[in-house]
Write a protein that holds these residues in place. Structure first.
Motif, PDB file in Angstrom:
ATOM      1  N   ARG A   2      -0.838   4.728  43.290  1.00  0.00           N
ATOM      2  CA  ARG A   2      -0.150   3.787  42.481  1.00  0.00           C
ATOM      3  C   ARG A   2      -0.938   3.064  41.538  1.00  0.00           C
ATOM      4  O   ARG A   2      -2.016   2.461  41.960  1.00  0.00           O
ATOM      5  CB  ARG A   2       0.933   3.031  43.387  1.00  0.00           C
ATOM      6  N   ARG A   9      -3.882  -4.431  34.721  1.00  0.00           N
ATOM      7  CA  ARG A   9      -4.788  -5.431  35.256  1.00  0.00           C
ATOM      8  C   ARG A   9      -4.151  -6.557  33.995  1.00  0.00           C
ATOM      9  O   ARG A   9      -4.579  -6.451  33.058  1.00  0.00           O
ATOM     10  CB  ARG A   9      -6.031  -5.133  35.218  1.00  0.00           C
ATOM     11  N   ALA A  47      -7.104   6.700  38.040  1.00  0.00           N
ATOM     12  CA  ALA A  47      -7.171   5.258  37.127  1.00  0.00           C
ATOM     13  C   ALA A  47      -7.821   5.596  35.884  1.00  0.00           C
ATOM     14  O   ALA A  47      -7.648   5.093  34.982  1.00  0.00           O
ATOM     15  CB  ALA A  47      -7.889   4.601  38.094  1.00  0.00           C
ATOM     16  N   SER A  48      -9.135   6.503  35.895  1.00  0.00           N
ATOM     17  CA  SER A  48      -9.832   6.613  34.677  1.00  0.00           C
ATOM     18  C   SER A  48      -9.165   7.416  33.723  1.00  0.00           C
ATOM     19  O   SER A  48      -9.316   6.910  32.571  1.00  0.00           O
ATOM     20  CB  SER A  48     -11.231   7.015  35.303  1.00  0.00           C
ATOM     21  N   ALA A  79      -6.516   5.330  32.114  1.00  0.00           N
ATOM     22  CA  ALA A  79      -6.964   4.333  31.437  1.00  0.00           C
ATOM     23  C   ALA A  79      -7.573   4.874  30.019  1.00  0.00           C
ATOM     24  O   ALA A  79      -7.565   4.227  29.112  1.00  0.00           O
ATOM     25  CB  ALA A  79      -8.097   3.553  32.190  1.00  0.00           C
ATOM     26  N   PRO A 138     -10.030  -2.870  25.541  1.00  0.00           N
ATOM     27  CA  PRO A 138      -9.838  -1.833  26.621  1.00  0.00           C
ATOM     28  C   PRO A 138      -9.405  -2.282  27.934  1.00  0.00           C
ATOM     29  O   PRO A 138      -9.789  -3.156  28.429  1.00  0.00           O
ATOM     30  CB  PRO A 138     -10.982  -1.086  26.973  1.00  0.00           C
ATOM     31  N   PRO A 139      -8.005  -2.030  28.253  1.00  0.00           N
ATOM     32  CA  PRO A 139      -7.416  -2.679  29.263  1.00  0.00           C
ATOM     33  C   PRO A 139      -7.876  -1.726  30.666  1.00  0.00           C
ATOM     34  O   PRO A 139      -8.383  -0.770  30.785  1.00  0.00           O
ATOM     35  CB  PRO A 139      -5.786  -2.045  29.075  1.00  0.00           C
ATOM     36  N   GLY A 140      -7.694  -2.523  31.681  1.00  0.00           N
ATOM     37  CA  GLY A 140      -7.899  -2.092  32.993  1.00  0.00           C
ATOM     38  C   GLY A 140      -6.855  -1.996  33.928  1.00  0.00           C
ATOM     39  O   GLY A 140      -5.635  -2.303  33.684  1.00  0.00           O
ATOM     40  N   PHE A 141      -6.947  -1.036  34.983  1.00  0.00           N
ATOM     41  CA  PHE A 141      -5.929  -0.688  35.830  1.00  0.00           C
ATOM     42  C   PHE A 141      -6.445  -0.663  37.358  1.00  0.00           C
ATOM     43  O   PHE A 141      -7.587  -0.191  37.461  1.00  0.00           O
ATOM     44  CB  PHE A 141      -5.190   0.573  35.647  1.00  0.00           C
ATOM     45  N   ASP A 142      -5.528  -1.476  38.256  1.00  0.00           N
ATOM     46  CA  ASP A 142      -5.995  -1.009  39.684  1.00  0.00           C
ATOM     47  C   ASP A 142      -5.225   0.000  40.142  1.00  0.00           C
ATOM     48  O   ASP A 142      -3.989   0.269  40.002  1.00  0.00           O
ATOM     49  CB  ASP A 142      -6.071  -2.241  40.347  1.00  0.00           C
ATOM     50  N   GLY A 143      -5.777   0.593  41.483  1.00  0.00           N
ATOM     51  CA  GLY A 143      -5.163   1.681  41.885  1.00  0.00           C
ATOM     52  C   GLY A 143      -5.329   1.747  43.343  1.00  0.00           C
ATOM     53  O   GLY A 143      -6.177   1.031  43.929  1.00  0.00           O
ATOM     54  N   THR A 154     -11.376   1.378  41.715  1.00  0.00           N
ATOM     55  CA  THR A 154     -10.401   1.424  40.515  1.00  0.00           C
ATOM     56  C   THR A 154     -10.447   0.594  39.388  1.00  0.00           C
ATOM     57  O   THR A 154     -10.427   1.063  38.087  1.00  0.00           O
ATOM     58  CB  THR A 154      -8.586   1.611  40.936  1.00  0.00           C
ATOM     59  N   HIS A 155     -10.710  -0.749  39.662  1.00  0.00           N
ATOM     60  CA  HIS A 155     -11.388  -1.532  38.246  1.00  0.00           C
ATOM     61  C   HIS A 155     -12.356  -1.066  37.472  1.00  0.00           C
ATOM     62  O   HIS A 155     -12.139  -0.853  36.319  1.00  0.00           O
ATOM     63  CB  HIS A 155     -11.473  -3.001  38.848  1.00  0.00           C
ATOM     64  N   ALA A 201     -13.504   2.117  37.494  1.00  0.00           N
ATOM     65  CA  ALA A 201     -13.346   3.469  36.823  1.00  0.00           C
ATOM     66  C   ALA A 201     -12.544   3.429  35.635  1.00  0.00           C
ATOM     67  O   ALA A 201     -12.657   3.707  34.721  1.00  0.00           O
ATOM     68  CB  ALA A 201     -13.004   4.277  38.040  1.00  0.00           C
ATOM     69  N   SER A 202     -11.565   2.434  35.648  1.00  0.00           N
ATOM     70  CA  SER A 202     -10.353   2.387  34.707  1.00  0.00           C
ATOM     71  C   SER A 202     -11.172   1.469  33.533  1.00  0.00           C
ATOM     72  O   SER A 202     -10.811   2.026  32.403  1.00  0.00           O
ATOM     73  CB  SER A 202      -9.119   1.626  35.016  1.00  0.00           C
ATOM     74  N   GLN A 203     -11.907   0.692  33.910  1.00  0.00           N
ATOM     75  CA  GLN A 203     -12.215  -0.335  32.681  1.00  0.00           C
ATOM     76  C   GLN A 203     -13.216   0.369  31.975  1.00  0.00           C
ATOM     77  O   GLN A 203     -13.658   0.465  30.782  1.00  0.00           O
ATOM     78  CB  GLN A 203     -13.045  -1.703  33.380  1.00  0.00           C
ATOM     79  N   ALA A 236     -13.711   3.723  31.798  1.00  0.00           N
ATOM     80  CA  ALA A 236     -12.970   4.975  30.920  1.00  0.00           C
ATOM     81  C   ALA A 236     -12.437   4.351  29.698  1.00  0.00           C
ATOM     82  O   ALA A 236     -12.516   4.889  28.719  1.00  0.00           O
ATOM     83  CB  ALA A 236     -11.843   5.418  31.891  1.00  0.00           C
ATOM     84  N   SER A 237     -11.384   3.354  29.668  1.00  0.00           N
ATOM     85  CA  SER A 237     -10.690   2.841  28.603  1.00  0.00           C
ATOM     86  C   SER A 237     -11.872   2.333  27.583  1.00  0.00           C
ATOM     87  O   SER A 237     -11.611   2.507  26.345  1.00  0.00           O
ATOM     88  CB  SER A 237      -9.617   1.648  29.002  1.00  0.00           C
ATOM     89  N   PHE A 278     -12.547   3.329  23.570  1.00  0.00           N
ATOM     90  CA  PHE A 278     -12.492   2.115  22.897  1.00  0.00           C
ATOM     91  C   PHE A 278     -13.574   1.958  22.007  1.00  0.00           C
ATOM     92  O   PHE A 278     -13.668   1.699  20.809  1.00  0.00           O
ATOM     93  CB  PHE A 278     -12.348   0.905  23.594  1.00  0.00           C
ATOM     94  N   PHE A 309     -13.667   9.997  34.734  1.00  0.00           N
ATOM     95  CA  PHE A 309     -14.757   9.562  35.871  1.00  0.00           C
ATOM     96  C   PHE A 309     -14.523   9.601  37.219  1.00  0.00           C
ATOM     97  O   PHE A 309     -12.942   9.165  37.597  1.00  0.00           O
ATOM     98  CB  PHE A 309     -15.109   8.155  35.215  1.00  0.00           C
TER      99      PHE A 309
END
Lengths: 277, 277, 277, 277
Positions: A35, A39, A109-110, A113, A132-137, B106-107, B109-111, B113-114, B118, B135
């Motif tokens: 899930r 962020r 997540a990557s 994102a 650029p937004p972040g997401f946690d998983g 995940t923070h 990786a997602s930050q 990647a976005s 960007f 990633f």
């Protein structure tokens, strides 16, 4: 030169640090759910002027990203999203990356994102993405089909509860002229029935007629489709070329806004839940 | 209405699924390292015409993303990158998100990647990004300062070995006219000394003069800088306004291309390694 | 006095070390299996003159200890033992000690080990226990009933294979006059059929008539039994006391030596496998 | 025969269940502590008439078991016990059983428990052991020497606090004639100083003169001792045999009742804490 060979030796000297990596293999024969949550998306929504209570551009962008995740990664059988969250369900017997939890969650997540920025302009033409937004998983394992269905029901019940609240709240503010604190005050302690009543009596809104995407969220499943393409062939004992229709079955991600809590969905998509052994 | 209150009750009925989430708290008093690797970046580099053996646009974009990660997330004291990988070191005593491993990876990786999408256009003006990249990430814990230094030394030794190989390989192909298989064949079994010798005798290249960014990779650290701004003030017992210089110390991410294996770097940046107790 | 209050304060100063304990909760809705193995039992058997290939005193002592474990701890629904190992199956929904894996395995290991010494003399009257034995244990989770049945089948197939080998091997040595190396040599590469043939043709033994306890191992299950006790009561409107029979249903551990691989056992003991949801 | 070869095949069919075992390797370069606690020892003490507040037979039996654990298992550098608990510290670099946590805790728990029954009669001659006791265990990792020392200090501070309380409590009951509830009431909210005062003024006891084993608990460490044995040898160019003294250094477990919180112990036993790198 001398220095360099020293360095090469050094590499093997340092390599012991690999042994500090731990095995995070997911237990076999369990559904693997990843899930994602946006962020600080409350602030992100403000800064990008998302409409309240729901911004369809944002919802559709989320779903576009989820579709990219399903197409790009392996073994995802269903995804479900609402608001700024999305859940991805990997099949029980998946052996993708040897079931290592970190691989599942960082790939999801990557990919999500990077897709969010990549596809942003397709949904927010007139709106610049500010940062650029972040997401946690997280990864969660569910041993039985019932557990998995209860997980998805939980998220959909959450969608319903939040959307009902938000719909009343923003109607009170946007049409009713209340301040946000007044609206909050008015809704404190109300049950679902009360909220429905306010919507109906004050704003002439029947909640059950609100858009399904807002009330049910979005489920992504694989659908088999027949693709018909024309192909030119020349048969050996004929002189002329011929055009024939070739049918190829392909799997495609489809989005649905329907109830996941009852039996109907699961009977119609019985391929999702493998036999529970 | 009736339906809805049933649903609300349903939520609490489903909520038991939360108990399936597991605690993945990182052991206290250990360095937390998150390493990211580009997914299928060999193919990604081909498709986006990265120059060989090193594409400075790609390296600088990676570093821009790493900088965003350091600025956006908490408690990162040093980052190190080379090729399509980047490592982030969170301080030993960090209590960010209660040290939950999934949050860290995940923070990051997602930050990252976005940010990659960007900031792409800032480094690849003339090159369209064809698709959003992925990633993968992992978390590794290191109990002692020595372990952490050995980890970073391991990654830098890896950078050196790969870069030396790639430099010779692509010189043989690009200037020497060998096919890639011939170049591979020629380099099979050679030691560092042999590769240096080929570079020098065949291409008049002294490897030690190659750019530091390629030989050493990139370290990102926090640097204190004094920002001087002019401020207009009016003192109570004076009639005229006055301009005065105000100095404020701020921390800023700085990139370095230097040796991390020896003592020098760690003596110069002694604030990175906290006392090892 | 002063010193002591310092010490008391010290306690809270040191208490942070509790945060280094990690959560090892077993995933919900999974069967929890703890398997014990005797430590260096090959040597232990030699030193205590166990008969070959099976020592019934030792097997029965193991079963006595397993019974103690089942009676003493909570939620064990079946146990299975053979040779120097025993497996204990805790029910899927067990919440004993909040499902902490370390609690399950150390309670089983310690209770079994202390029972081994405690009950030794009941089975080895004429044999002194030379030293306290050790056991190692592990926890394994099985999500589905099929997985659990396959686990028990795996252990029982292992029992069969080892017992067949040992029966032939020790007959060759004890009755056939071969050295242990010669017996080993003779059995190298033989299939089950070959071993049966040797037993039958050389020693007139039909393996299928060997004792069930050796061929099948021992399963411990709970059996409901009606206990009838006589109770003296005095009814209010009668003058004399009266003796009446009171029936009380109690659960008792029972040992079985039967096939666990086929359906029959599981149909007869259908209460063991809860519904798989 | 046919049946049997089916079974053999069956074994490999079932063997997949091994993949459900998870890796529980302890992080490298950390101190591994296993702490055991007696299960329901309050009741056990009652049933076996332990003297209050401390039963030296019970304490010494615990220490005898801990000694057996240290001698039987590998890599334990120090153990510390008080009341019904014992902690065992395995050295940082230990690779015993590949650092698998389950191996550490079950070996310790089972060896300790079997020893408890085995050595019982050496300490409780006149007292029959009524049933085999259980112990629970856990594994805790400590990255630094300071963390480990703080752990041991925490346990010793706990020993002190409990022993002071128990000493006053049982004096009030046994000599002061209070009921247990009255004693509890009297001690509610008292500080260490108050308890010392009660002991001194009411029972003429200076707490600091109480036995060290009760106030400090028991530490077990390895001590090098020189064993001198006489050996008869015959030199080639001499006619007569000769007796000579041969000195052999051996390590032996020694028990200490001393302060572990201050520096002194660690300076005297500097070999326990390896260099912290």
């Amino acid at each position: 030169v001398h220095l360099i060979s020293l360095r090469t030796m050094a590499k093997s000297k340092f390599e012991y640090v690999r042994n500090f990596e731990v095995d995070d293999t997911c237990l076999r024969n369990c559904w693997i759910v990843v899930r994602l949550d946006g962020r600080n998306f409350h602030k992100f929504a403000e800064q990008h002027s998302f409409t309240k209570p729901n911004d369809d551009r944002a919802l559709n962008l989320m779903t576009r990203c989820a579709q990219a995740v399903m197409e790009e990664l392996e073994d995802i059988v269903i995804a479900y999203g609402q608001s700024d969250e999305y859940s991805f369900v990997f099949q029980k017997k998946s052996n993708w990356f040897k079931r290592r939890a970190s691989k599942f969650m960082t790939h999801v997540a990557s990919q999500f994102a990077s897709s969010y920025v990549f596809y942003w302009k397709d949904y927010f033409q007139d709106q610049t993405l500010l940062y650029p937004p972040g997401f946690d998983g997280r990864v969660i394992l569910y041993p039985s089909n019932q557990n998995l269905r209860d997980y998805l029901s939980w998220r959909q019940a959450d969608c319903h509860i939040n959307n009902l609240f938000n719909t009343v709240f923003w109607n009170l503010v946007q049409k009713g002229g209340l301040t946000t604190s007044q609206a909050e005050e008015k809704l404190r302690g109300t049950l679902s029935g009360d909220k429905n009543e306010i919507l109906f009596s004050e704003f002439n809104i029947n909640y059950n007629n609100e858009p399904l995407i807002h009330r049910k969220g979005t489920a992504l499943v694989w659908k088999k489709i027949d693709e018909i393409t024309m192909k030119t062939i020349k048969l050996p004992n004929e002189e002329k070329e011929k055009e024939i229709a070739v049918t190829r079955t392909r799997k495609k991600v489809t989005s649905l806004h329907c109830d996941l809590i009852g039996e109907e969905f699961w009977e119609e998509h019985s391929e999702i839940l493998e036999d529970d052994s």
